[in-house]
Design an enzyme around this catalytic site. Structure first.
Site, PDB file in Angstrom:
ATOM      1  CD  GLU A  95      26.140   7.954   4.049  1.00  0.00           C
ATOM      2  OE1 GLU A  95      25.362   8.445   4.829  1.00  0.00           O
ATOM      3  OE2 GLU A  95      25.975   6.643   3.861  1.00  0.00           O
ATOM      4  CB  CYS A 108      33.659   1.878   7.170  1.00  0.00           C
ATOM      5  SG  CYS A 108      32.931   1.104   5.781  1.00  0.00           S
ATOM      6  CB  CYS A 115      28.415   0.469  -6.425  1.00  0.00           C
ATOM      7  SG  CYS A 115      29.297  -1.071  -6.907  1.00  0.00           S
ATOM      8  CB  CYS A 119      24.960  -6.224  -4.938  1.00  0.00           C
ATOM      9  SG  CYS A 119      26.572  -6.705  -5.697  1.00  0.00           S
ATOM     10  CB  CYS A 122      24.108  -3.396  -2.315  1.00  0.00           C
ATOM     11  SG  CYS A 122      25.096  -1.884  -2.043  1.00  0.00           S
ATOM     12  N   GLY A 171      30.751   1.920  -3.078  1.00  0.00           N
ATOM     13  CA  GLY A 171      31.325   1.619  -4.133  1.00  0.00           C
ATOM     14  C   GLY A 171      32.368   0.375  -3.922  1.00  0.00           C
ATOM     15  CD  GLU A 172      34.229  -4.122  -6.068  1.00  0.00           C
ATOM     16  OE1 GLU A 172      33.582  -4.794  -5.329  1.00  0.00           O
ATOM     17  OE2 GLU A 172      35.724  -4.322  -5.932  1.00  0.00           O
ATOM     18  CB  SER A 203      35.442  -5.283   1.370  1.00  0.00           C
ATOM     19  OG  SER A 203      34.031  -5.947   1.129  1.00  0.00           O
ATOM     20  CG  HIS A 227      26.837 -11.367  -0.263  1.00  0.00           C
ATOM     21  ND1 HIS A 227      27.124 -11.361   1.007  1.00  0.00           N
ATOM     22  CD2 HIS A 227      27.318 -10.399  -1.110  1.00  0.00           C
ATOM     23  CE1 HIS A 227      27.889 -10.332   1.149  1.00  0.00           C
ATOM     24  NE2 HIS A 227      27.791  -9.588  -0.248  1.00  0.00           N
ATOM     25  CG  ASN A 302      22.163  -3.254   7.970  1.00  0.00           C
ATOM     26  OD1 ASN A 302      21.572  -3.139   9.091  1.00  0.00           O
ATOM     27  ND2 ASN A 302      23.515  -3.594   8.045  1.00  0.00           N
ATOM     28  CB  CYS A 345      27.012  -3.273   6.323  1.00  0.00           C
ATOM     29  SG  CYS A 345      28.871  -3.319   6.361  1.00  0.00           S
TER      30      CYS A 345
HETATM   31  N1  SAH Z   1      31.590  -3.347  -2.995  1.00  0.00           N
HETATM   32  C1  SAH Z   1      32.519  -3.962  -2.085  1.00  0.00           C
HETATM   33  C2  SAH Z   1      32.814  -3.192  -0.660  1.00  0.00           C
HETATM   34  C3  SAH Z   1      31.576  -2.290  -0.336  1.00  0.00           C
HETATM   35  S1  SAH Z   1      30.137  -3.012   0.251  1.00  0.00           S
HETATM   36  C4  SAH Z   1      31.781  -5.223  -1.633  1.00  0.00           C
HETATM   37  O1  SAH Z   1      30.669  -5.471  -2.309  1.00  0.00           O
HETATM   38  O2  SAH Z   1      32.414  -6.173  -1.172  1.00  0.00           O
HETATM   39  C5  SAH Z   1      30.708  -3.826   2.157  1.00  0.00           C
HETATM   40  C6  SAH Z   1      29.869  -4.868   2.496  1.00  0.00           C
HETATM   41  O3  SAH Z   1      28.561  -4.762   2.634  1.00  0.00           O
HETATM   42  C7  SAH Z   1      29.894  -6.032   1.304  1.00  0.00           C
HETATM   43  O4  SAH Z   1      30.161  -7.224   1.850  1.00  0.00           O
HETATM   44  C8  SAH Z   1      28.360  -5.799   0.891  1.00  0.00           C
HETATM   45  O5  SAH Z   1      27.994  -6.945   0.179  1.00  0.00           O
HETATM   46  C9  SAH Z   1      27.605  -5.554   2.236  1.00  0.00           C
HETATM   47  N2  SAH Z   1      26.270  -5.210   1.946  1.00  0.00           N
HETATM   48  C10 SAH Z   1      25.879  -4.462   1.053  1.00  0.00           C
HETATM   49  N3  SAH Z   1      24.437  -4.000   1.143  1.00  0.00           N
HETATM   50  C11 SAH Z   1      24.253  -4.658   2.377  1.00  0.00           C
HETATM   51  C12 SAH Z   1      22.826  -4.690   3.291  1.00  0.00           C
HETATM   52  N4  SAH Z   1      21.779  -4.005   2.778  1.00  0.00           N
HETATM   53  N5  SAH Z   1      22.987  -5.330   4.239  1.00  0.00           N
HETATM   54  C13 SAH Z   1      24.005  -5.801   4.721  1.00  0.00           C
HETATM   55  N6  SAH Z   1      25.294  -5.856   3.935  1.00  0.00           N
HETATM   56  C14 SAH Z   1      25.356  -5.162   2.990  1.00  0.00           C
HETATM   57 FE1  SF4 Z   2      27.551  -4.799  -4.457  1.00  0.00          FE
HETATM   58 FE2  SF4 Z   2      29.572  -3.764  -2.970  1.00  0.00          FE
HETATM   59 FE3  SF4 Z   2      28.764  -2.105  -5.326  1.00  0.00          FE
HETATM   60 FE4  SF4 Z   2      27.222  -2.585  -3.133  1.00  0.00          FE
HETATM   61  S1  SF4 Z   2      28.934  -1.485  -3.006  1.00  0.00           S
HETATM   62  S2  SF4 Z   2      26.409  -2.784  -5.230  1.00  0.00           S
HETATM   63  S3  SF4 Z   2      27.643  -4.851  -2.394  1.00  0.00           S
HETATM   64  S4  SF4 Z   2      29.784  -4.199  -5.464  1.00  0.00           S
END
Ligand code: SAH
Ligand code: SF4
Length: 369
Positions: A95, A108, A115, A119, A122, A171-172, A203, A227, A302, A345
């Site tokens: 996306e 974005c 990923c 986390c 996420c 993704g990371e 990020s 976080h 979210n 997000c």
């Molecule tokens: N992988 C990278 C970038 C993608 S995620 C990272 O983790 O930074 C982009 C942002 O969205 C990150 O700060 C992530 O922690 C946040 N994010 C992921 N899941 C979320 C959720 N369910 N609600 C709010 N923010 C979230």
């Molecule tokens: Fe964690 Fe970012 Fe990967 Fe989601 S996209 S699992 S927040 S590292």
């Protein structure tokens, strides 16, 4: 096999043209001509590249293409946020989201299908990892979005619809380091998209050695997903913390600042009800970051199907914000945009086929480091 020119930065394109038999003294000039057509005018058809020698155009038409991922779904939210679901083959979709604001337009961009970092809050992480995106699939998101938004043509940076890019999609980014860096170079290159380093943000969840590599290879603005204010809680929310705990991450942020285009690091902090959102957490957070120049961006969690976490109340988020502001740390609360099209997000779930096995994920994590 057809070569996708979206995979190349300026050096890569010059090398490719040399392989096609272009004279060495001309390859650079030819590469720039082609780059202008592709990345500044959004042209995919070689026949239309009128200042490129006819013989080269004919040759390119036989062996090369300019191909972005195909759009599967295109949705626009009530607030103007636009989300594209793009097919990247093998039943995977990624996306890309465009967020218009008064003074800027932010795209974005995703860096992986799924990923591996898992986390717990996420939805991308919950689906597991599928694969890294190629350079063409990463830069192709910007190329495609500019075409869809009619943003090719005006060279004037003040008039651009897409003024900022954030690598905050699926993704990371630092786990797909090499491809992400080539894509970043294209975003910055004046012969391609010409965005300033300050307007391109990576990020990361905090892969410490890769933060150092990014500082050396292509220092753009950095956002770090924090976080949690301590290792015990961060270990639970973000398994990557077990490998790279907070003290080392803070040191990496300091090192990054030596080369960063901005004189602060942005810390993202997702606000999860009853988990990381108390005044005590805010105090601990201030102690942990100490005098590191930073800004906080609080992201209301979210929710997504299958998650047991809840979003902190607005009152709690405001109180948490106030604790940080009281300590003179600039702190914003991210507006939830595009909720009605799931473009917020952590909702960037796409339709990634979950082929993940525990071992496979472990291998991926090991490869990253
Ligand atoms: N992988 C990278 C970038 C993608 S995620 C990272 O983790 O930074 C982009 C942002 O969205 C990150 O700060 C992530 O922690 C946040 N994010 C992921 N899941 C979320 C959720 N369910 N609600 C709010 N923010 C979230
Ligand atoms: Fe964690 Fe970012 Fe990967 Fe989601 S996209 S699992 S927040 S590292």
């Amino acid at each position: 096999m057809t070569v996708n020119l979206l995979d190349f930065d300026a050096d890569g394109l010059a090398r490719f043209l040399a392989e096609l038999g272009e004279k060495p003294e001309r390859t650079r000039m030819r590469a720039l001509q082609v780059m202008h057509w592709v990345h500044q005018r959004g042209v995919a058809d070689f026949a239309g590249m009128t200042d490129v020698a006819k013989s080269l155009r004919g040759c390119l038409a036989e062996v090369a293409c300019v191909l972005a991922p195909q759009v599967v779904r295109d949705t626009t939210s009530d607030d103007g946020t636009r989300k594209w679901l793009l097919d990247v083959g093998g039943a995977n979709a990624i996306e890309t989201v465009f967020i218009p604001e008064t003074s800027r337009g932010t795209l974005c961009v995703s860096s992986q299908a799924g990923c591996a970092l898992d986390c717990s809050f996420c939805s991308t992480g919950r689906q597991g990892f599928n694969r890294n995106l190629s350079v063409a699939e990463i830069i192709g998101q910007l190329w495609f979005a500019k075409r869809a938004l009619g943003d090719f043509g005006s060279g004037d940076s003040d008039e651009r619809t897409i003024s900022n890019v954030v690598m905050m999609g699926m993704g990371e980014p630092l786990a797909n380091f090499d491809n992400v860096v080539v894509a970043l170079r294209l975003m910055l290159d004046d012969n391609a998209y010409g965005l300033s380093r300050r307007r391109v943000t990576v990020s990361t969840s905090g892969i410490v050695p890769a933060i150092d590599r990014l500082r050396d290879a292509c220092p753009v603005a950095l956002a770090v997903s924090l976080h949690a204010p301590n290792d015990a809680l961060r270990d639970q929310l973000m398994p990557i913390n077990r490998k790279y705990p907070l003290a080392g991450l803070m040191d990496a942020c300091r090192r990054y600042l030596e080369r960063a285009p901005r004189d602060f690091i942005t810390f993202e902090y997702v606000m999860i009800d009853g988990i990381n959102d108390s005044d005590a957490h805010a105090r601990e957070l201030l102690g942990m970051v100490g005098d590191l120049p930073c800004k906080f961006n609080l992201i209301p969690f979210n929710p997504f199907p299958g998650s047991s976490y809840r979003r902190s109340s607005n009152t709690r988020i405001r109180a948490f914000q106030q604790r940080l502001l009281d300590a003179e740390v600039v702190t914003t609360v991210r507006k939830t945009r595009g909720d009605d099209v799931d473009a917020a997000c952590g909702q960037l779930a796409g339709q990634v086929q979950d082929k993940t096995r525990r071992t496979r994920r472990a291998v991926q994590i090991a490869q990253v480091h």
